[in-house]
Design a protein around this motif. Structure first.
Motif, PDB file in Angstrom:
ATOM      1  N   ALA A  71      -4.074 -10.782  -9.335  1.00  0.00           N
ATOM      2  CA  ALA A  71      -3.014  -9.763  -9.397  1.00  0.00           C
ATOM      3  C   ALA A  71      -1.660 -10.423  -9.155  1.00  0.00           C
ATOM      4  CB  ALA A  71      -3.264  -8.676  -8.364  1.00  0.00           C
ATOM      5  N   ASN A  72      -0.606  -9.745  -9.569  1.00  0.00           N
ATOM      6  CA  ASN A  72       0.746 -10.241  -9.343  1.00  0.00           C
ATOM      7  C   ASN A  72       1.348  -9.475  -8.171  1.00  0.00           C
ATOM      8  OD1 ASN A  72       3.358 -11.142  -9.373  1.00  0.00           O
ATOM      9  ND2 ASN A  72       3.784 -10.600 -11.501  1.00  0.00           N
ATOM     10  N   LEU A  73       1.468 -10.139  -7.023  1.00  0.00           N
ATOM     11  CA  LEU A  73       2.006  -9.535  -5.810  1.00  0.00           C
ATOM     12  C   LEU A  73       3.367 -10.132  -5.447  1.00  0.00           C
ATOM     13  CD1 LEU A  73      -1.301  -9.505  -3.748  1.00  0.00           C
ATOM     14  CD2 LEU A  73      -0.007  -7.464  -4.369  1.00  0.00           C
ATOM     15  N   SER A  74       4.020 -10.760  -6.396  1.00  0.00           N
ATOM     16  CA  SER A  74       5.294 -11.408  -6.094  1.00  0.00           C
ATOM     17  C   SER A  74       6.334 -10.385  -5.625  1.00  0.00           C
ATOM     18  CB  SER A  74       5.821 -12.148  -7.336  1.00  0.00           C
ATOM     19  OG  SER A  74       5.976 -11.268  -8.431  1.00  0.00           O
ATOM     20  N   ASN A  75       6.963 -10.720  -4.500  1.00  0.00           N
ATOM     21  CA  ASN A  75       8.007  -9.891  -3.878  1.00  0.00           C
ATOM     22  C   ASN A  75       7.514  -8.517  -3.415  1.00  0.00           C
ATOM     23  OD1 ASN A  75       9.942 -11.924  -4.333  1.00  0.00           O
ATOM     24  ND2 ASN A  75      10.405 -11.125  -6.377  1.00  0.00           N
ATOM     25  N   ALA A  76       6.218  -8.312  -3.346  1.00  0.00           N
ATOM     26  CA  ALA A  76       5.674  -7.037  -2.857  1.00  0.00           C
ATOM     27  C   ALA A  76       5.789  -6.978  -1.338  1.00  0.00           C
ATOM     28  CB  ALA A  76       4.212  -6.896  -3.269  1.00  0.00           C
ATOM     29  N   ASP A 124       7.113  -6.496  -6.745  1.00  0.00           N
ATOM     30  CA  ASP A 124       8.255  -5.687  -6.275  1.00  0.00           C
ATOM     31  C   ASP A 124       7.840  -4.298  -5.771  1.00  0.00           C
ATOM     32  OD1 ASP A 124      10.327  -7.631  -7.077  1.00  0.00           O
ATOM     33  OD2 ASP A 124       9.719  -7.103  -9.113  1.00  0.00           O
ATOM     34  N   ALA A 125       6.560  -4.080  -5.583  1.00  0.00           N
ATOM     35  CA  ALA A 125       6.087  -2.762  -5.142  1.00  0.00           C
ATOM     36  C   ALA A 125       6.176  -2.608  -3.629  1.00  0.00           C
ATOM     37  CB  ALA A 125       4.648  -2.542  -5.591  1.00  0.00           C
ATOM     38  N   ASP A 126       6.406  -1.371  -3.191  1.00  0.00           N
ATOM     39  CA  ASP A 126       6.395  -1.059  -1.758  1.00  0.00           C
ATOM     40  C   ASP A 126       4.974  -0.661  -1.395  1.00  0.00           C
ATOM     41  OD1 ASP A 126       6.706  -0.205   0.821  1.00  0.00           O
ATOM     42  OD2 ASP A 126       8.430   1.099   0.422  1.00  0.00           O
ATOM     43  N   LEU A 127       4.260  -1.570  -0.744  1.00  0.00           N
ATOM     44  CA  LEU A 127       2.846  -1.363  -0.411  1.00  0.00           C
ATOM     45  C   LEU A 127       2.645  -1.281   1.096  1.00  0.00           C
ATOM     46  CD1 LEU A 127       1.479  -3.929  -2.996  1.00  0.00           C
ATOM     47  CD2 LEU A 127       1.083  -1.470  -3.083  1.00  0.00           C
TER      48      LEU A 127
END
Length: 230
Positions: free
Chosen positions: A167-172, A151-154
């Motif tokens: 790593a967990n990049l779900s919904n990023a 859920d991060a804004d990357l």
């Protein structure tokens, strides 16, 4: 010994050689000269520099304003140029703490605003960035093994040479992020992640396409589509 000489009637600052650290007169005009060797004695903040300038009472009111402003600006800049460590006061404009080249294993950054934060070469194993605003942040050559970036804004973040395995990049949202060099996303969860315009190596793209699924809740883009999966 290099010195900065400031004329009270001009904003011009010119380098000269002189061993002084005091106000003096030259051609009947008051001049303030400061030796470069004394810069470090007044580094880290400007109040001490003010103490050097303030005692000079020879300046005219207009000349004083110009001279003092010019002198403080140049001395401050000179300190940072002379010692790069002084210029680096924190990890970014929104995160005052130093986060570059640090061991931040397991640290909790969840939900924080860390725009343009500098995490270059840091160890970020199992760090928690869930829901964080990391717009334009740099993870250059960082170790993000097992980190939670869900859920991060990357957008526009730099993952060049970074280890982003498991790593967990779900919904990023990773739109426009950099992933050049040997950046690896092996074993990472990418459900709902948006990889639009991320320059991935062919082997990484092929691998991610095998595990890609879901739709990003922010952009509405399907993960497979953003990876250009065939």
């Amino acid at each position: 010994m290099a010195v900065l000489h400031v004329s009270p009637l001009s904003s011009k600052i010119t380098p000269k050689l002189s061993p002084c650290l005091r106000p003096h007169r030259s051609n009947s005009k008051p001049i303030l000269c400061l030796c470069s060797s004394d810069y470090r004695a007044h580094q880290q903040h400007l109040p001490r520099l003010e103490k050097i300038v303030a005692p000079v009472h020879h300046f005219s009111s207009l000349g004083e304003s110009i001279a003092r402003a010019s002198l403080l600006a140049v001395l401050s800049a000179s300190l940072f140029l002379a010692d790069p460590a002084l210029a680096f006061k924190g990890g970014g404009p929104y995160g005052a703490e130093v986060t570059r080249g640090q061991d931040l294993t397991g640290k909790d950054f969840s939900g924080k605003t860390l725009i343009k934060q500098d995490f270059k070469t840091s160890i970020l194993r199992q760090a928690n960035f869930k829901g964080a605003n990391l717009l334009g942040a740099s993870f250059f050559d960082a170790d993000l093994t097992g980190a939670d970036l869900s859920d991060a804004d990357l957008r526009g973040a730099d993952f060049s040479l970074a280890n982003v395995t498991k790593a967990n990049l779900s919904n990023a949202n990773m739109e426009g992020a950099l992933a050049t060099g040997n950046t690896s996303f092996r074993g990472s969860i990418i459900t709902g992640a948006d990889f639009t315009d991320v320059p991935l190596r062919d082997d990484q793209r092929e691998y991610l396409c095998k595990v890609a699924d879901g739709v990003n809740p922010t952009t509405g883009n399907a993960t497979k589509d953003t990876l250009l999966c065939r």
